[in-house]
Motif scaffolding. Structure first.
Motif, PDB file in Angstrom:
ATOM      1  N   LYS A 121      38.453  56.642  48.023  1.00  0.00           N
ATOM      2  CA  LYS A 121      38.040  55.753  46.946  1.00  0.00           C
ATOM      3  C   LYS A 121      39.111  54.686  46.789  1.00  0.00           C
ATOM      4  O   LYS A 121      40.295  54.977  46.908  1.00  0.00           O
ATOM      5  N   GLU A 122      38.680  53.484  46.546  1.00  0.00           N
ATOM      6  CA  GLU A 122      39.618  52.384  46.408  1.00  0.00           C
ATOM      7  C   GLU A 122      40.542  52.618  45.212  1.00  0.00           C
ATOM      8  O   GLU A 122      40.098  53.025  44.140  1.00  0.00           O
ATOM      9  N   ILE A 123      41.828  52.341  45.421  1.00  0.00           N
ATOM     10  CA  ILE A 123      42.821  52.528  44.365  1.00  0.00           C
ATOM     11  C   ILE A 123      42.747  51.352  43.396  1.00  0.00           C
ATOM     12  O   ILE A 123      42.753  50.199  43.809  1.00  0.00           O
ATOM     13  N   GLU A 124      42.668  51.643  42.120  1.00  0.00           N
ATOM     14  CA  GLU A 124      42.677  50.609  41.086  1.00  0.00           C
ATOM     15  C   GLU A 124      43.756  50.933  40.064  1.00  0.00           C
ATOM     16  O   GLU A 124      43.839  52.046  39.569  1.00  0.00           O
ATOM     17  N   HIS A 125      44.572  49.943  39.789  1.00  0.00           N
ATOM     18  CA  HIS A 125      45.668  50.069  38.828  1.00  0.00           C
ATOM     19  C   HIS A 125      45.354  49.118  37.685  1.00  0.00           C
ATOM     20  O   HIS A 125      45.089  47.947  37.902  1.00  0.00           O
ATOM     21  N   SER A 126      45.361  49.619  36.469  1.00  0.00           N
ATOM     22  CA  SER A 126      45.057  48.736  35.339  1.00  0.00           C
ATOM     23  C   SER A 126      46.190  48.794  34.324  1.00  0.00           C
ATOM     24  O   SER A 126      46.871  49.805  34.193  1.00  0.00           O
ATOM     25  N   PHE A 127      46.375  47.670  33.656  1.00  0.00           N
ATOM     26  CA  PHE A 127      47.346  47.649  32.583  1.00  0.00           C
ATOM     27  C   PHE A 127      46.885  46.692  31.496  1.00  0.00           C
ATOM     28  O   PHE A 127      46.191  45.728  31.741  1.00  0.00           O
ATOM     29  N   GLU A 128      47.270  47.049  30.276  1.00  0.00           N
ATOM     30  CA  GLU A 128      46.936  46.258  29.092  1.00  0.00           C
ATOM     31  C   GLU A 128      48.226  45.635  28.567  1.00  0.00           C
ATOM     32  O   GLU A 128      49.241  46.304  28.469  1.00  0.00           O
ATOM     33  N   ILE A 129      48.142  44.361  28.221  1.00  0.00           N
ATOM     34  CA  ILE A 129      49.324  43.599  27.830  1.00  0.00           C
ATOM     35  C   ILE A 129      49.246  43.252  26.356  1.00  0.00           C
ATOM     36  O   ILE A 129      48.205  42.796  25.881  1.00  0.00           O
ATOM     37  N   ALA A 130      50.340  43.451  25.640  1.00  0.00           N
ATOM     38  CA  ALA A 130      50.462  42.947  24.272  1.00  0.00           C
ATOM     39  C   ALA A 130      50.863  41.473  24.404  1.00  0.00           C
ATOM     40  O   ALA A 130      51.954  41.161  24.854  1.00  0.00           O
ATOM     41  N   VAL A 131      49.971  40.571  24.041  1.00  0.00           N
ATOM     42  CA  VAL A 131      50.147  39.138  24.288  1.00  0.00           C
ATOM     43  C   VAL A 131      50.795  38.477  23.081  1.00  0.00           C
ATOM     44  O   VAL A 131      50.366  38.670  21.950  1.00  0.00           O
ATOM     45  N   TYR A 132      51.853  37.676  23.345  1.00  0.00           N
ATOM     46  CA  TYR A 132      52.448  36.897  22.254  1.00  0.00           C
ATOM     47  C   TYR A 132      52.274  35.399  22.460  1.00  0.00           C
ATOM     48  O   TYR A 132      52.475  34.622  21.538  1.00  0.00           O
ATOM     49  N   SER A 133      51.933  34.955  23.675  1.00  0.00           N
ATOM     50  CA  SER A 133      51.581  33.548  23.903  1.00  0.00           C
ATOM     51  C   SER A 133      50.444  33.506  24.914  1.00  0.00           C
ATOM     52  O   SER A 133      50.395  34.327  25.838  1.00  0.00           O
TER      53      SER A 133
END
Length: 140
Positions: free
Chosen positions: A119-131
């Motif tokens: 299965k294809e590897i997927e890496h996800s991340f969520e960013i706390a955005v300030y700009s």
């Protein structure tokens, strides 16, 4: 004015200026929400709309694991993340539109891939955005 449907045809992610970190599978930018406040003046009441970013987060899914995406999980130093996407109009005349989302922030959630055979590897991340800056064909 003719309407031609558009579809995303490709994208790339740059973290602190380093690109080609993998194939961008999906990108969820921060939602632009507008707060309405009521104010009073000598002529009566009126409403004023103030823009704000809600929620202050963006989510990216990339189909590659490498040292750059793992280094982005560090919360010690804020990251500058550029997401460049191409959008193509479908129809008789092909028209390409470039979208660039520039965000400054820190990774608040990082999801490493699950182990699944073939299965294809997927890496996800969520960013706390300030700009956040969103440009369409170099117009923000």
């Amino acid at each position: 004015m003719n309407f031609t449907p558009q579809a995303f045809s490709g994208g790339n992610v740059f973290i602190d200026g380093i690109g080609c970190i993998g194939i961008l599978k999906s990108f969820e930018p921060p939602k632009l929400d507008y707060d309405t406040i009521e104010a009073t003046a000598s002529i009566g009441k009126y409403e004023k709309v103030l823009p704000s970013l809600k929620p202050l987060s963006a989510k990216l899914v990339v189909s590659d694991i490498n040292a750059i995406t793992i280094a982005a999980l560090s919360t010690l130093i804020p990251k500058i993340i550029y997401v460049k996407q191409n959008m193509t109009s479908v129809g008789i005349t092909q028209k390409d539109t470039q979208i660039v989302a520039t965000m400054g922030g820190v990774v608040k959630v990082g999801e490493l891939p699950n182990y699944e055979m073939i299965k294809e590897i997927e890496h996800s991340f969520e960013i706390a955005v300030y700009s956040f800056v969103y440009e369409v064909n170099k117009v923000s």
